[in-house]
Design a protein around this motif. Structure first.
Motif, PDB file in Angstrom:
ATOM      1  N   VAL A   1      49.133  32.453 119.032  1.00  0.00           N
ATOM      2  CA  VAL A   1      49.177  31.012 118.820  1.00  0.00           C
ATOM      3  C   VAL A   1      48.921  30.255 120.122  1.00  0.00           C
ATOM      4  O   VAL A   1      48.365  29.151 120.114  1.00  0.00           O
ATOM      5  CB  VAL A   1      50.531  30.619 118.190  1.00  0.00           C
ATOM      6  CG1 VAL A   1      51.686  30.917 119.137  1.00  0.00           C
ATOM      7  CG2 VAL A   1      50.541  29.152 117.801  1.00  0.00           C
TER       8      VAL A   1
ATOM      9  N   LEU B   1      45.251  29.801 120.523  1.00  0.00           N
ATOM     10  CA  LEU B   1      44.762  28.771 119.607  1.00  0.00           C
ATOM     11  C   LEU B   1      45.042  27.382 120.165  1.00  0.00           C
ATOM     12  O   LEU B   1      44.211  26.474 120.043  1.00  0.00           O
ATOM     13  CB  LEU B   1      45.428  28.934 118.239  1.00  0.00           C
ATOM     14  CG  LEU B   1      45.039  30.189 117.452  1.00  0.00           C
ATOM     15  CD1 LEU B   1      45.851  30.287 116.179  1.00  0.00           C
ATOM     16  CD2 LEU B   1      43.554  30.173 117.123  1.00  0.00           C
ATOM     17  N   MET B   2      46.211  27.197 120.765  1.00  0.00           N
ATOM     18  CA  MET B   2      46.525  25.902 121.383  1.00  0.00           C
ATOM     19  C   MET B   2      45.579  25.598 122.535  1.00  0.00           C
ATOM     20  O   MET B   2      45.090  24.463 122.666  1.00  0.00           O
ATOM     21  CB  MET B   2      47.966  25.898 121.888  1.00  0.00           C
ATOM     22  CG  MET B   2      49.016  25.935 120.810  1.00  0.00           C
ATOM     23  SD  MET B   2      50.685  25.916 121.524  1.00  0.00           S
ATOM     24  CE  MET B   2      51.670  26.080 120.032  1.00  0.00           C
TER      25      MET B   2
ATOM     26  N   ALA C   1      42.137  24.771 121.160  1.00  0.00           N
ATOM     27  CA  ALA C   1      42.147  23.448 120.543  1.00  0.00           C
ATOM     28  C   ALA C   1      42.163  22.358 121.614  1.00  0.00           C
ATOM     29  O   ALA C   1      41.459  21.345 121.488  1.00  0.00           O
ATOM     30  CB  ALA C   1      43.368  23.312 119.629  1.00  0.00           C
TER      31      ALA C   1
ATOM     32  N   ALA D   1      46.778  19.381 120.285  1.00  0.00           N
ATOM     33  CA  ALA D   1      46.478  20.791 120.514  1.00  0.00           C
ATOM     34  C   ALA D   1      47.608  21.680 120.012  1.00  0.00           C
ATOM     35  O   ALA D   1      47.362  22.729 119.398  1.00  0.00           O
ATOM     36  CB  ALA D   1      46.239  21.032 122.003  1.00  0.00           C
TER      37      ALA D   1
ATOM     38  N   THR E   1      47.579  21.687 116.165  1.00  0.00           N
ATOM     39  CA  THR E   1      46.431  22.442 115.664  1.00  0.00           C
ATOM     40  C   THR E   1      46.667  23.937 115.765  1.00  0.00           C
ATOM     41  O   THR E   1      46.413  24.689 114.809  1.00  0.00           O
ATOM     42  CB  THR E   1      45.167  22.056 116.441  1.00  0.00           C
ATOM     43  OG1 THR E   1      44.926  20.654 116.301  1.00  0.00           O
ATOM     44  CG2 THR E   1      43.955  22.827 115.922  1.00  0.00           C
ATOM     45  N   GLY E   2      47.135  24.391 116.926  1.00  0.00           N
ATOM     46  CA  GLY E   2      47.407  25.818 117.087  1.00  0.00           C
ATOM     47  C   GLY E   2      48.475  26.317 116.130  1.00  0.00           C
ATOM     48  O   GLY E   2      48.334  27.387 115.523  1.00  0.00           O
TER      49      GLY E   2
ATOM     50  N   TYR F   1      47.645  29.113 112.981  1.00  0.00           N
ATOM     51  CA  TYR F   1      48.320  30.413 112.961  1.00  0.00           C
ATOM     52  C   TYR F   1      49.304  30.522 111.799  1.00  0.00           C
ATOM     53  O   TYR F   1      49.287  31.491 111.034  1.00  0.00           O
ATOM     54  CB  TYR F   1      49.046  30.636 114.288  1.00  0.00           C
ATOM     55  CG  TYR F   1      49.840  31.928 114.303  1.00  0.00           C
ATOM     56  CD1 TYR F   1      49.197  33.148 114.487  1.00  0.00           C
ATOM     57  CD2 TYR F   1      51.218  31.917 114.126  1.00  0.00           C
ATOM     58  CE1 TYR F   1      49.915  34.333 114.488  1.00  0.00           C
ATOM     59  CE2 TYR F   1      51.944  33.095 114.124  1.00  0.00           C
ATOM     60  CZ  TYR F   1      51.281  34.301 114.309  1.00  0.00           C
ATOM     61  OH  TYR F   1      52.000  35.466 114.303  1.00  0.00           O
TER      62      TYR F   1
END
Length: 302
Positions: free
Chosen positions: A115, A118-119, A122, A141, A144-145, A149
């Motif tokens: 995760v 992903l952050m 983003a 961000a 979104t992450g 996930y």
């Protein structure tokens, strides 16, 4: 007393359980005492380090705003991830391969990426492709992450919860003429909610805790990030960690307690009332009764 799952412990087993329990609590007490002595020897129990938490400045300036940002990010992620995860979970059960295959690819892809990455992705995307203000970008961000996930994880929870139901539920729905969409929304999902609830709540607790990742690398002003500012001003690193940990424990305990109450309420609501119908309360169609008796008589050759 003997249960269907195990035999009740005898005198020796009870005595052994008591000894183990006493030994565990003695070791726990010794461990806590060692922690207390170590902190006292290091000067971490001085009143000057804990006094800021008895005033309103430390709470209103640092902790409460950080807690508000944590709850804001977690709530947004929950609201978006729950329906998105349910949608992808149901899509993975579709009879159409063109729906099932892309949903499976998306779920497996985002479930396999940490995760935190992903952050970071983003945040970089928002920096290069959007006009979001820099002070609001960390929130976008982080959310979104968390959504990407946790929606993929919740999709698997939903899929497993539906598959855990007996196949007879689906077969009975098809037998009375319900289509697959009607069966899913009217029969399967309402029953699967109770089965999925513990796993869903566990994932919601993970969402609350994972907001701290945004404070580590994205300077998102959540609770743990605000703690570092507080510790820098009051020079009470250990004390601030303990207080923030206690806040997380209380917050997550409240969430799990509410979920346990809700699960129990749902289970009680699905139980039969146990009411017994008398003959006067049952309305029978004479034609149906006659037809039933006629069928039975013919089957017996009367």
């Amino acid at each position: 007393m003997t249960s269907v799952l195990y035999d009740a412990p005898g005198p020796r087993a009870k005595r052994r359980n008591v000894i183990f329990s006493v030994g565990f609590f003695v070791l726990l007490a010794l461990f806590l005492w060692w922690i207390w002595r170590t902190m006292d020897d290091k000067g971490q129990l001085k009143w000057s380090l804990w006094e800021p938490f008895t005033t309103s400045d430390a709470w209103t300036t640092y902790l409460l705003p950080g807690l508000a940002n944590t709850l804001k990010a977690a709530a947004l992620a929950m609201v978006i991830a729950l329906p998105l995860g349910a949608l992808f979970g149901i899509a993975r059960l579709s009879d159409h391969r063109w729906v099932r295959a892309p949903a499976g690819v998306v779920v497996e892809f985002f479930r396999s990426i940490p995760v935190l990455l992903l952050m970071l992705f983003a945040n970089e995307l928002y920096v290069r492709s959007t006009d979001i203000p820099s002070e609001e970008r960390p929130l976008y961000a982080v959310v979104t992450g968390l959504v990407l996930y946790n929606a993929s994880v919740l999709a698997e929870v939903v899929r497993a919860g539906i598959l855990a139901l007996p196949k007879g539920q689906t077969e009975a729905a098809y037998a009375v003429g319900l289509r697959k969409g009607q069966t899913m929304t009217s029969i399967l999902l309402p029953q699967a909610v109770t089965v999925m609830l513990p796993a869903i709540v566990g994932q919601l607790v993970v969402i609350v805790k994972d907001t701290a990742l945004g404070g580590v690398l994205l300077t998102f002003p959540e609770l743990l990030n605000s703690r570092s500012t507080l510790a820098a001003n009051y020079a009470n690193v250990i004390a601030s960690f303990i207080v923030v940990a206690a806040i997380y424990i209380v917050l997550n305990f409240a969430l799990t307690s509410f979920a346990s109450w809700l699960e129990g309420r749902l289970r009680r609501g699905k139980k039969s009332t146990g009411a017994v119908l008398v003959a006067d309360e049952v309305e029978l169609n004479p034609a149906e009764v006659k037809g039933s008796f006629g069928t039975g008589a013919e089957s017996h050759g009367i």
